[in-house]
Design a protein around this motif. Structure first.
Motif, PDB file in Angstrom:
ATOM      1  N   MET B   1       0.837  -1.207   0.000  1.00 25.88           N
ATOM      2  CA  MET B   1       0.000   0.000   0.000  1.00 25.88           C
ATOM      3  C   MET B   1       0.868   1.252   0.000  1.00 25.88           C
ATOM      4  N   GLU B   2       0.495   2.201  -0.830  1.00 27.46           N
ATOM      5  CA  GLU B   2       1.271   3.434  -0.869  1.00 27.46           C
ATOM      6  C   GLU B   2       0.386   4.603  -0.469  1.00 27.46           C
ATOM      7  N   ASN B   3       0.991   5.584   0.142  1.00 29.18           N
ATOM      8  CA  ASN B   3       0.217   6.775   0.487  1.00 29.18           C
ATOM      9  C   ASN B   3       0.380   7.814  -0.614  1.00 29.18           C
ATOM     10  N   ASP B   4      -0.158   9.026  -0.413  1.00 28.36           N
ATOM     11  CA  ASP B   4      -0.131  10.010  -1.498  1.00 28.36           C
ATOM     12  C   ASP B   4       1.266  10.532  -1.758  1.00 28.36           C
ATOM     13  N   LYS B   5       2.211  10.289  -0.867  1.00 25.93           N
ATOM     14  CA  LYS B   5       3.575  10.758  -1.116  1.00 25.93           C
ATOM     15  C   LYS B   5       4.412   9.666  -1.764  1.00 25.93           C
ATOM     16  N   ASN B   6       3.740   8.625  -2.284  1.00 26.80           N
ATOM     17  CA  ASN B   6       4.445   7.560  -2.996  1.00 26.80           C
ATOM     18  C   ASN B   6       5.413   6.764  -2.129  1.00 26.80           C
ATOM     19  N   SER B   7       5.193   6.742  -0.882  1.00 24.52           N
ATOM     20  CA  SER B   7       6.018   5.854  -0.060  1.00 24.52           C
ATOM     21  C   SER B   7       5.070   4.989   0.761  1.00 24.52           C
ATOM     22  N   GLN B   8       5.634   4.037   1.470  1.00 27.58           N
ATOM     23  CA  GLN B   8       4.778   3.117   2.213  1.00 27.58           C
ATOM     24  C   GLN B   8       4.087   3.820   3.360  1.00 27.58           C
ATOM     25  N   LYS B   9       2.899   3.356   3.663  1.00 29.98           N
ATOM     26  CA  LYS B   9       2.243   3.826   4.871  1.00 29.98           C
ATOM     27  C   LYS B   9       3.036   3.328   6.069  1.00 29.98           C
ATOM     28  N   ILE B  10       2.942   4.052   7.142  1.00 28.46           N
ATOM     29  CA  ILE B  10       3.776   3.697   8.291  1.00 28.46           C
ATOM     30  C   ILE B  10       3.381   2.340   8.866  1.00 28.46           C
ATOM     31  N   VAL B  11       2.073   2.011   8.799  1.00 33.31           N
ATOM     32  CA  VAL B  11       1.680   0.689   9.307  1.00 33.31           C
ATOM     33  C   VAL B  11       2.273  -0.414   8.454  1.00 33.31           C
ATOM     34  N   ASP B  12       2.268  -0.200   7.119  1.00 36.22           N
ATOM     35  CA  ASP B  12       2.841  -1.216   6.246  1.00 36.22           C
ATOM     36  C   ASP B  12       4.332  -1.346   6.495  1.00 36.22           C
ATOM     37  N   TYR B  13       4.940  -0.193   6.725  1.00 35.01           N
ATOM     38  CA  TYR B  13       6.370  -0.232   7.002  1.00 35.01           C
ATOM     39  C   TYR B  13       6.643  -1.104   8.216  1.00 35.01           C
ATOM     40  N   ILE B  14       5.867  -0.895   9.263  1.00 36.84           N
ATOM     41  CA  ILE B  14       6.094  -1.675  10.485  1.00 36.84           C
ATOM     42  C   ILE B  14       5.770  -3.148  10.226  1.00 36.84           C
ATOM     43  N   GLY B  15       4.658  -3.366   9.525  1.00 33.40           N
ATOM     44  CA  GLY B  15       4.280  -4.750   9.233  1.00 33.40           C
ATOM     45  C   GLY B  15       5.345  -5.461   8.428  1.00 33.40           C
ATOM     46  N   ASN B  16       5.850  -4.781   7.395  1.00 30.39           N
ATOM     47  CA  ASN B  16       6.865  -5.392   6.553  1.00 30.39           C
ATOM     48  C   ASN B  16       8.155  -5.636   7.320  1.00 30.39           C
ATOM     49  N   PHE B  17       8.461  -4.686   8.194  1.00 31.56           N
ATOM     50  CA  PHE B  17       9.672  -4.850   8.997  1.00 31.56           C
ATOM     51  C   PHE B  17       9.559  -6.125   9.835  1.00 31.56           C
ATOM     52  N   ALA B  18       8.390  -6.339  10.424  1.00 34.18           N
ATOM     53  CA  ALA B  18       8.212  -7.525  11.256  1.00 34.18           C
ATOM     54  C   ALA B  18       8.237  -8.795  10.413  1.00 34.18           C
ATOM     55  N   ARG B  19       7.572  -8.758   9.270  1.00 35.94           N
ATOM     56  CA  ARG B  19       7.544  -9.934   8.392  1.00 35.94           C
ATOM     57  C   ARG B  19       8.936 -10.314   7.935  1.00 35.94           C
ATOM     58  N   LYS B  20       9.683  -9.298   7.582  1.00 36.42           N
ATOM     59  CA  LYS B  20      11.015  -9.514   7.063  1.00 36.42           C
ATOM     60  C   LYS B  20      11.886 -10.277   8.059  1.00 36.42           C
ATOM     61  N   HIS B  21      11.665 -10.014   9.336  1.00 31.83           N
ATOM     62  CA  HIS B  21      12.540 -10.621  10.321  1.00 31.83           C
ATOM     63  C   HIS B  21      12.010 -11.908  10.915  1.00 31.83           C
ATOM     64  N   SER B  22      10.881 -12.371  10.428  1.00 29.58           N
ATOM     65  CA  SER B  22      10.462 -13.693  10.903  1.00 29.58           C
ATOM     66  C   SER B  22       9.906 -14.492   9.739  1.00 29.58           C
ATOM     67  N   LEU B  23      10.813 -15.042   8.949  1.00 26.91           N
ATOM     68  CA  LEU B  23      10.385 -15.846   7.806  1.00 26.91           C
ATOM     69  C   LEU B  23      10.320 -17.300   8.243  1.00 26.91           C
ATOM     70  N   PHE B  24       9.108 -17.828   8.297  1.00 24.02           N
ATOM     71  CA  PHE B  24       8.952 -19.240   8.631  1.00 24.02           C
ATOM     72  C   PHE B  24       8.925 -20.023   7.330  1.00 24.02           C
ATOM     73  N   VAL B  25       9.835 -20.958   7.210  1.00 21.19           N
ATOM     74  CA  VAL B  25      10.055 -21.622   5.928  1.00 21.19           C
ATOM     75  C   VAL B  25       9.474 -23.017   5.954  1.00 21.19           C
ATOM     76  N   LEU B  26       8.660 -23.304   4.962  1.00 20.58           N
ATOM     77  CA  LEU B  26       8.255 -24.681   4.752  1.00 20.58           C
ATOM     78  C   LEU B  26       9.140 -25.212   3.635  1.00 20.58           C
ATOM     79  N   ALA B  27      10.106 -26.033   3.996  1.00 17.88           N
ATOM     80  CA  ALA B  27      11.026 -26.551   2.982  1.00 17.88           C
ATOM     81  C   ALA B  27      10.390 -27.764   2.354  1.00 17.88           C
ATOM     82  N   TYR B  28       9.896 -27.589   1.152  1.00 16.02           N
ATOM     83  CA  TYR B  28       9.310 -28.727   0.463  1.00 16.02           C
ATOM     84  C   TYR B  28      10.455 -29.461  -0.208  1.00 16.02           C
TER      85      TYR B  28
END
Ligand code: SF4
Lengths: 190, 181
Positions: B1-28
């Motif tokens: 999601m982008e805001n009107d200034k063409n950058s990420q919304k702050i909630v998305d930023y925080i969400g992405n930051f958290a996702r990035k640091h906890s990648l649970f891998v299903l190794a098929y």
């Protein structure tokens, strides 16, 4: 080098009992060539009389030029440590072979695989028709007339970028100045 | 999601930051490449310092790691696993076999090009890739997540028709449950 005494005794025992041909391949390896109708009696004889209680493997070779499939039964004597190969040829057009899973239960698995991969029928064989493949609707894929390259090109998406791949066989022969033998040429890319 | 200034919304930023640091891998673990996963996860390369760790089931996993060639039979299972995963979900194709078929490009029973059937975020090439390469692939995925560009789950939903038609070309006897999208 041993003098192959055990091997020759085994060869004589089998060939004289069934009037068939055979040879000693090397120490601990003996092969006999049988007619397809006598194979099961040979296997039973080897199991009950000679003590070849274990079947290692059972496989098929496609001799397309001669119009035959060759079946190889590999059986083993755990005390003498001898391996006996029983080889037989069956017609490629009518590929039917006797089912031997009454002698060894695990022959069932090999037979199902051969039924799927070569289309050989074993009358009385119990088991699902799909074994390794699923929903296969072409001719059995291990038969040599099956063009796997063409099938893969038609069925699967090919990513561009392999066009300039070199043929390993030809590149190596160019580099070392040798000639690619005739029988290998038909497998070349061009 | 982008805001009107063409950058990420702050909630998305925080969400992405958290996702990035906890990648649970299903190794098929298909193909040969699965043998590199233990090496990547254990003490020598220690992938867990990047927040990468194993997940037990598809529904708990973020990343689906396909470690090599896929036979058509396995592809069916992979599609089911992929569809069971919760969004956001990412796919990493591991090894040349997933890229273009690798050495099995002319096999009658292995697919060439995983991204025809499910969307792939990152490809790691090599036959097989070493643990360093695997980790660099994960770092690349983390960059994509951080930039908000890893939204292939959405892409799959939107282009479901396209993917389904490709999948059904391979899997002739389609008897799979329809997950509610
Ligand atoms: S890319 Fe190489 S190592 Fe990986 S699955 Fe294919 S053949 Fe095996």
């Amino acid at each position: 080098m041993t003098d192959l005494v055990k091997e020759n005794i085994l060869l004589n025992a089998v060939t004289s009992a069934f009037k068939i041909e055979g040879k000693v391949i090397r120490d601990r390896r003996v092969e006999v060539h049988a007619d397809k109708n006598t194979v099961s009696s040979i296997l039973l004889f080897a199991k009950k009389q000679l003590g070849y209680i274990h079947m290692n493997h059972m496989t098929c070779i496609d001799w397309i030029e001669q119009g035959e499939f060759e079946l190889v039964y590999t059986i083993y004597h755990p005390v003498d440590k001898l391996t006996l190969f029983v080889k037989t040829r069956i017609d490629r057009e009518i590929p039917v072979m006797e089912n031997i899973d009454t002698i060894w239960d695990h022959a069932n698995t090999y037979e199902r695989e051969m039924r799927e991969m070569f289309g050989i029928e074993f009358p009385g064989l119990v088991g699902e028709h799909d074994f390794i493949l699923e929903d296969w609707d072409q001719i059995p894929p291990m038969r040599k007339e099956f063009d796997t390259h063409k099938y893969a090109a038609e069925t699967f998406y090919t990513r561009p970028g392999r066009e300039d791949a070199k043929d390993v066989r030809e590149e190596l022969s160019k580099r070392s100045g040798t000639v690619v033998p005739d029988f290998a040429k038909k497998y070349s890319r061009e | 999601m982008e805001n009107d200034k063409n950058s990420q919304k702050i909630v998305d930023y925080i969400g992405n930051f958290a996702r990035k640091h906890s990648l649970f891998v299903l190794a098929y673990g298909t193909g040969c490449g699965a043998i590199e996963i233990p090496a990547t996860m254990t003490s020598r390369y220690d992938a867990e310092r990047f927040g990468i760790r194993g997940a037990a089931t598809p529904r708990q996993a973020d990343v689906l790691l396909i470690t090599g060639y896929l036979s058509t039979k396995t592809l069916k299972r992979v599609i089911r696993v992929y569809e069971q995963m919760q969004e956001p979900k990412y796919v990493i194709g591991f090894g040349s076999c997933t890229v273009n078929g690798g050495m099995y490009y002319d096999s009658y029973n292995t697919i060439n090009g995983l991204d025809q059937y499910i969307p792939v975020d990152v490809y790691i090439n090599g036959c097989m890739p070493r643990p360093e390469a695997v980790i660099s692939g994960f770092v690349k995925l983390q960059e994509l997540i951080m930039a908000g560009k890893a939204n292939n789950g959405e892409k799959y939903r939107e282009n479901l028709e396209h993917y389904r038609s490709n999948q059904k070309k391979i899997i002739k006897n389609w008897k799979m449950p329809d997950y509610n999208w």
